[in-house]
Design an enzyme around this catalytic site. Sequence first.
Site, mmCIF file in Angstrom:
data_model
loop_
_atom_site.group_PDB
_atom_site.id
_atom_site.type_symbol
_atom_site.label_atom_id
_atom_site.label_comp_id
_atom_site.label_asym_id
_atom_site.label_seq_id
_atom_site.Cartn_x
_atom_site.Cartn_y
_atom_site.Cartn_z
ATOM 1 N N GLY A 1 -9.869 -8.981 2.244
ATOM 2 C CA GLY A 1 -8.503 -9.422 1.998
ATOM 3 C C GLY A 1 -7.702 -9.444 3.290
ATOM 4 O O GLY A 1 -8.257 -9.368 4.393
ATOM 5 N N SER B 1 -8.015 -6.124 5.451
ATOM 6 C CA SER B 1 -9.366 -6.015 5.997
ATOM 7 C C SER B 1 -9.605 -7.077 7.063
ATOM 8 O O SER B 1 -10.240 -6.812 8.092
ATOM 9 C CB SER B 1 -10.394 -6.160 4.876
ATOM 10 N N CYS C 1 0.814 -1.210 0.000
ATOM 11 C CA CYS C 1 0.000 0.000 0.000
ATOM 12 C C CYS C 1 0.846 1.258 0.000
ATOM 13 O O CYS C 1 0.338 2.345 -0.283
ATOM 14 C CB CYS C 1 -0.946 0.005 1.196
#
Length: 441
Positions: free
Chosen positions: A191, A194, A50
Site C-alpha cells: 500500500g 509500504s 495509523c
Amino acid sequence: MSVLVVGLSHRSAPVSVLERAALGADARAKLLQDALAAEPATEAVVLATCNRVELYADVDKFHAGVAELSVLLAQHSGVGLEELTPHLYVHYEDRAVHHLLSVACGLDSMVVGEGQILGQIKDALAAGQELHTAGRLLNDLFQQALRVGKRAHSETGIDRAGQSLVTFGLDQLAVTTGPLTGRRALVVGAGSMSSLAAATLARAGVRELVIANRTVERAQRLAAALDGRAVTMAEVPDVLRTADIVVSCTGATGLVLTADDLRTALDGRPADSGDLAVLDLAMPRDVDGAAHQLLGVHLVDIESLAAASADAPMAADVDAVRGIVSEEVAAFGAAQRAARITPTVVALRAMAADVVAGELSRLDGRLPDLDDKQRAEITQTVRRVVDKLLHAPTVRVKQLAGEPGGAGYADALRELFDLDPQTVAAMRSAPVVPEPNRGSR
C-alpha cells in the site's frame, strides 16, 4: 448548522486503544452511512490514519451530536463506549476548523510537519463525496484544509521540522542498527505506506529489496519499479532468515508476524548475522509486541515511535504555521458566515423577479396597444429599477454577514420580505459535485 468533530489520536489514547479502534475501508463506509442516518448529522466525513480516527459532521445540536457520534464510533470500532469515552476529544465550530487545519499542516501528527496526512485528508474527502455524505460545508472545509496544508509546506520550513512516519521510523532503526546501505530488506505490504518505505530503502542503497504482499501482482509492480523482487506471503519465513531489515504495514486485522515466526527465523539465521531490525507501521499492529522481548530482534512500532517523537526538536517554522492556521480559520469562518446568507439573497432576488414578471403581465393586459419596442423598454426599465434598489442592501448584507455575529442578517431578510423558507432551503442544499480523480497523490 455547525462542524463537530469527535475522535481519538495518539495524543489522547494509548496505542493499545488506537489499534483496536482502527477502521477498515468497509467499516468507515458503514460509519458514514450510519452517521447520516442519525438525526443530528446532515453531513459526515471520517478521517482514519495509523494514529487517529476522527468523525466530522455537520450538526444542528451540539450535545445530541456529541452523544450520537460517540456511540457510533464505539459501535464501529468495537471498543466499548465506557472504555472509549475517556480518550475521545470534541471540537466544535471554529475549534473544529482549527483542529482540521492543524492536522492538515502536520502540527498534530506524531512526527510534526509530515506531509503524508494531506493524502489521507484527500482520501477521506473523496470517500465522503463518493458516498454522498460530504455536503457543501464539509466539502468546503476539507478543500480548505488541503489548501492550507499545501500553503504551510510551501511558505514555511515546516518540512525541516518533520518527516514522514516512514522516514522517522527508519531513522529510529538506524540509530540502533547503523546505516541502511548494503542491508537486505523485506517490506511486507504494497500500500501507500509500504510503497514509501520501499522507495526510501531503495534510495538508501540497500543491497536487496524484497516485497511481499497478499496480492502478489501488486508486490510485483512495486518490486519492478524499484529493482527489487516480489514474493508471496508464504515465502516470507524463508526471506526472514536472511533479511537484516523488515518493514511491515498491511491492512490486516490480525498479526502478520508472530513472536514464534521471528523466533523461528532467528534460529535459521547464520551465526554471524546481526540483529533483525523490524519496523511495524501498521495500525492495528502487524508484528507481535512480544517481539520486544526476543534476543536478536530490534522492534520499532507505533508505540515506540510515539515515545521517540515526544523528544523530537521543534522547528521555529512551527510558529509560522500556527499563524497561517489562525489566519485561515478566521477566513473560513468569514466565508461560511457570508455563504449562509447567499441562499436568502438568491431567494429574495427570485421573489423580486416574480413580482416584476407579474406586474409586467398585468401591464400587458392594461396596455395591449404597446408595440414590441415600447414593451421591451418598459420591461428593461422596471428590471433596472428593481436591480438598483436591491443591489446596495444585498451587497452590504453579505459584508455584514461575514463579520462575527452576522448570522442574524439572513433571518432579518427572511422576516422583512416574508421569504418562503422552503425556497431558501432548496437553494442552500444544492448538491456538491465531486472533483475529477486526478490520480494518486
